[in-house]
Design an enzyme around this catalytic site. Structure first.
Site, PDB file in Angstrom:
ATOM      1  N   ARG A 209       0.840  -1.199   0.000  1.00  0.00           N
ATOM      2  CA  ARG A 209       0.000   0.000   0.000  1.00  0.00           C
ATOM      3  C   ARG A 209       0.872   1.243   0.000  1.00  0.00           C
ATOM      4  NH1 ARG A 209      -4.923   1.995   2.358  1.00  0.00           N
ATOM      5  NH2 ARG A 209      -5.076   4.143   1.609  1.00  0.00           N
ATOM      6  N   ARG A 218      -5.922   0.067  -4.676  1.00  0.00           N
ATOM      7  CA  ARG A 218      -4.983  -0.294  -3.624  1.00  0.00           C
ATOM      8  C   ARG A 218      -4.996  -1.806  -3.394  1.00  0.00           C
ATOM      9  NH1 ARG A 218      -7.958   3.819   0.177  1.00  0.00           N
ATOM     10  NH2 ARG A 218      -7.625   4.896  -1.787  1.00  0.00           N
ATOM     11  N   ASP A 221      -6.616  -2.136   2.088  1.00  0.00           N
ATOM     12  CA  ASP A 221      -7.106  -0.975   2.830  1.00  0.00           C
ATOM     13  C   ASP A 221      -7.689  -1.493   4.145  1.00  0.00           C
ATOM     14  OD1 ASP A 221      -7.737   1.624   3.397  1.00  0.00           O
ATOM     15  OD2 ASP A 221      -9.585   1.655   2.223  1.00  0.00           O
ATOM     16  N   ASP A 223      -9.365  -0.012   7.593  1.00  0.00           N
ATOM     17  CA  ASP A 223      -9.908   1.178   8.240  1.00  0.00           C
ATOM     18  C   ASP A 223     -10.504   0.827   9.591  1.00  0.00           C
ATOM     19  OD1 ASP A 223      -9.339   3.191   6.429  1.00  0.00           O
ATOM     20  OD2 ASP A 223     -11.187   2.901   5.289  1.00  0.00           O
TER      21      ASP A 223
END
Length: 290
Positions: A209, A218, A221, A223
């Site tokens: 990344r 990407r 990811d 989060d």
């Protein structure tokens, strides 16, 4: 970690009956505590708003209640209990507590005995982690990332949603991207939010990344969406995630893995998911195993 501001309470006092010896339990003695709260006070200062900082009168009352409360053998325990109570205040990121026992049963001349503890705000309740990837072997990457998290000595993956294939959100005028594979995982951890964020970013980096463009494709990811009912905001991390309530690719998997979940400030995750829609295609139910 960004340096935080400090609110200091010095010389909080109460008579208590803490100690190992029977005489300490029967007669009691005076204890005192110093408490340093590590807080981001910028929002409170800008708006002159008490609700945006910590009510230190409440912290003081909590500390004195521990000093005068049910007896324990060790002042280490007293200090830890004061710290735990201070960390219940959502604006407190870390706390230092020093407990003084100037009348301790020490058989030589002395001025004081103190114990100092430092505690940071850990994750309270389930951590909701959103995962996504649309480059390379996305399924394998997501599986490997979860495995890396689960192998961390202070992290446990407790539940994982099915995979959801969804269209990539791209900036106007930019080329189309491959579809994303998305999922939500629930974690249990005592890592502070910033340390958990750093761990996730390290795993992202290990999978290639590169944070160059906001809406770019990407390989991975990760989060942080929510950490229990914790509210957190600084330049690197906001909890709950400020856009989670409008993202079907987060809400729908979250509702599948935790049907009764609530997104703080927005309500039922299942109802939000119904309103927004998943906008994709459900894939594997059991694509990851511990």
């Amino acid at each position: 970690m960004t340096a935080l501001d400090r609110i200091t309470l010095t010389g909080l006092r109460a008579r208590g009956t803490h100690g190992v010896l029977p005489a300490e339990r029967e007669l009691g003695q005076e204890f005192s505590a110093d408490v340093v709260l590590h807080v981001d006070t910028r929002a409170a200062a800008a708006d002159d708003d008490l609700s945006a900082t910590v009510n230190y009168a409440e912290v003081a009352q909590d500390a004195v209640a521990v000093l005068a409360g049910p007896p324990v053998d060790l002042i280490e325990t007293v200090a830890a209990r004061i710290a735990d109570r201070a960390l219940r205040h959502p604006r407190v990121r870390a706390v230092d507590v020093t407990v003084h026992k100037p009348q301790a049963p020490v058989p030589v001349p002395f001025a004081d005995v103190t114990v100092h503890v430092h505690r940071t705000a850990g994750a309270s309740g389930d951590v909701v982690l959103a995962l996504g990837a649309n480059l390379g072997d996305a399924r394998t990457t997501l599986r490997d990332a979860l495995t890396q998290l689960d192998r961390h000595p202070r992290v446990a993956v407790t539940a994982v949603s099915p995979l959801l294939r969804s269209a990539a959100v791209v900036a106007p005028g930019t080329p189309p991207q491959p579809d994303y594979l998305n999922a939500v995982a629930l974690l249990r951890t005592d890592l502070p939010p910033r340390e958990l964020l750093a761990l996730c970013q390290g795993i992202e980096l290990a999978h290639g990344r590169v944070r160059t463009e906001r809406w770019g494709a990407r390989p991975l990811d990760l989060d942080l969406v929510a950490v229990g009912s914790l509210t957190w905001q600084d330049e690197d991390l906001t909890l709950p995630h400020p856009r989670a309530h409008e993202r079907g690719f987060v809400l729908a998997p979250w509702a599948r893995v935790a049907p009764d979940a609530v997104l703080p400030g927005h309500g039922s995750v299942a109802e939000l998911a119904d309103r927004v829609g998943d906008g994709g295609q459900w894939l594997d139910e059991s694509w990851w195993e511990a």
